[in-house]
Every structure is written in structure tokens, then in C-alpha cells.
Design a protein around this motif. Structure first.
Motif, short mmCIF file in Angstrom:
data_model
loop_
_atom_site.label_atom_id
_atom_site.label_comp_id
_atom_site.label_asym_id
_atom_site.label_seq_id
_atom_site.Cartn_x
_atom_site.Cartn_y
_atom_site.Cartn_z
N ARG A 169 35.51 11.09 82.65
CA ARG A 169 34.10 11.50 82.74
C ARG A 169 33.45 10.74 83.90
NH1 ARG A 169 34.76 10.69 76.97
NH2 ARG A 169 34.14 12.51 75.77
N LYS A 206 30.41 21.11 70.98
CA LYS A 206 30.48 19.92 71.85
C LYS A 206 31.20 18.75 71.18
CE LYS A 206 26.70 20.99 74.94
NZ LYS A 206 25.41 20.59 75.49
N ARG A 214 30.37 14.99 83.92
CA ARG A 214 31.33 16.01 84.33
C ARG A 214 32.72 15.43 84.15
NH1 ARG A 214 29.52 20.61 86.42
NH2 ARG A 214 27.29 20.68 86.80
N SER A 216 30.10 23.37 79.68
CA SER A 216 30.85 24.49 80.25
C SER A 216 32.23 24.60 79.60
CB SER A 216 31.00 24.32 81.76
OG SER A 216 31.82 25.32 82.31
N ASP A 258 22.32 15.93 87.11
CA ASP A 258 21.66 15.74 85.82
C ASP A 258 21.91 14.30 85.37
OD1 ASP A 258 20.79 15.69 83.19
OD2 ASP A 258 22.01 17.39 82.53
N ASP A 310 27.00 13.19 86.15
CA ASP A 310 26.67 14.45 86.82
C ASP A 310 25.64 14.14 87.91
OD1 ASP A 310 25.64 16.93 87.60
OD2 ASP A 310 25.86 17.78 85.59
N GLY A 338 23.72 14.00 82.15
CA GLY A 338 24.97 14.73 81.97
C GLY A 338 26.18 14.03 82.55
N SER A 346 31.21 20.50 83.48
CA SER A 346 30.41 19.82 82.45
C SER A 346 31.08 20.03 81.10
CB SER A 346 28.99 20.39 82.43
OG SER A 346 29.00 21.71 81.91
#
Length: 157
Positions: A80, A62, A91, A53, A86, A83, A89, A50
Motif C-alpha cells: 500500500r 472492503k 493505492r 476499485s 486523496d 494516494d 486513500g 485503489s
């Protein structure tokens, strides 16, 4: 009387010089800056991180990570993806070009590390590692305690 070691100043000067030189060399040889290379190394160890992370591991905000990821995507090194756990989100996943770039950068980074440590004995290397680990783990409490102790309210009283 011993001369006071200006650690803060020396770390800043060393960091700036080292990262400026490494960034220039990596851009010339691999096509990526140091921070982008670091993200690719992270993705080589664990793909699909993510952005939060990545930000925590790099100790960046961010927005800073988002800019780095934008450049990795624009260069075809990573992408990208939503997620799966989520809905809001994303990842980051490494692409074949990113894997190839990380593999080209790895021996350069290892050689730089070897060269940085070459003048030091094993015992001195252990001390350097202990100091850097201490700094990484304790920077916030060290700085916060000194800032609080020297706050303007306390200085003027």
C-alpha cells in the motif's frame, strides 16, 4: 415433461469445487490463493489501484479486500502507498515478487481455462460465455425481482 435445471445449485457446487481445487493448486505451486492471484493480475494490467476499485472489480466488500491485501503485503507481493490524489486513500502497488508470482500463475490459469472448455464446441463456448456474462450483469435484478415476488408478505396473502 422436461426436468428443471437447478442452475443456482449447480453454479454453487461448480464454483465451490473449481475454486477449492484451483486455490489448493495455486497455493502449492505459486504460494498464493486464487483471490490474491486475481489481485496481482489486476495490478499487472494497472498498477496502483485503489482498494475501492479492487473491491468493486472483485465484487467484495472492503473488509474482505483489506484482508487479501494484508496477506499480499505480508508475503512481499504488493504494498500500500498513499494516494497522491486523496490524502485519506491508499493505492496498491505490485512488487517484483508479486510480478513473478503472477507470471508463474498465468500459464496455470490459462491451462485451467483450456481444460474447462475442452469438451465444448465453439458454439457451446459462445453460449457459456453469453450465460456467464448475463449472470454477471443481471444477477442483482434477477434475484431482486424473484425475492420481491416471493416475499413473506406476498406469499401469505
Amino acid at each position: 415433461m422436461s426436468k428443471q435445471l437447478r442452475v443456482f445449485h449447480r453454479l454453487q457446487a461448480a464454483h465451490s469445487a473449481l475454486f477449492r481445487a484451483a486455490d489448493r493448486h495455486l497455493r502449492d505451486t505459486v504460494g498464493l490463493g486464487n483471490a490474491q492471484q486475481t489481485i496481482l493480475f489486476m495490478l499487472m494490467r494497472e498498477d496502483g489501484l485503489s482498494l475501492g476499485s479492487i473491491a468493486r472489480q472483485l465484487q467484495l466488500g472492503k473488509p474482505g479486500v483489506s484482508g487479501l491485501v494484508d496477506r499480499l503485503e505480508a508475503g512481499g507481493f504488493a504494498e500500500r502507498r498513499p494516494d497522491p490524489d486523496d490524502a485519506r486513500g491508499v493505492r496498491l502497488h505490485i512488487l517484483p515478487a508479486g510480478r513473478a508470482a503472477a507470471q508463474r500463475a498465468a500459464p496455470i490459469t490459462k491451462a485451467i481455462n483450456r481444460e474447462l472448455l475442452a469438451p465444448f464446441s465453439e458454439s457451446e463456448r459462445d453460449t457459456i460465455a453469453r450465460f456467464l456474462d448475463h449472470l454477471a450483469m443481471q444477477a442483482e435484478p434477477i434475484v431482486a425481482s424473484k425475492v420481491a415476488a416471493l416475499s413473506p408478505e406476498r406469499i401469505s396473502s
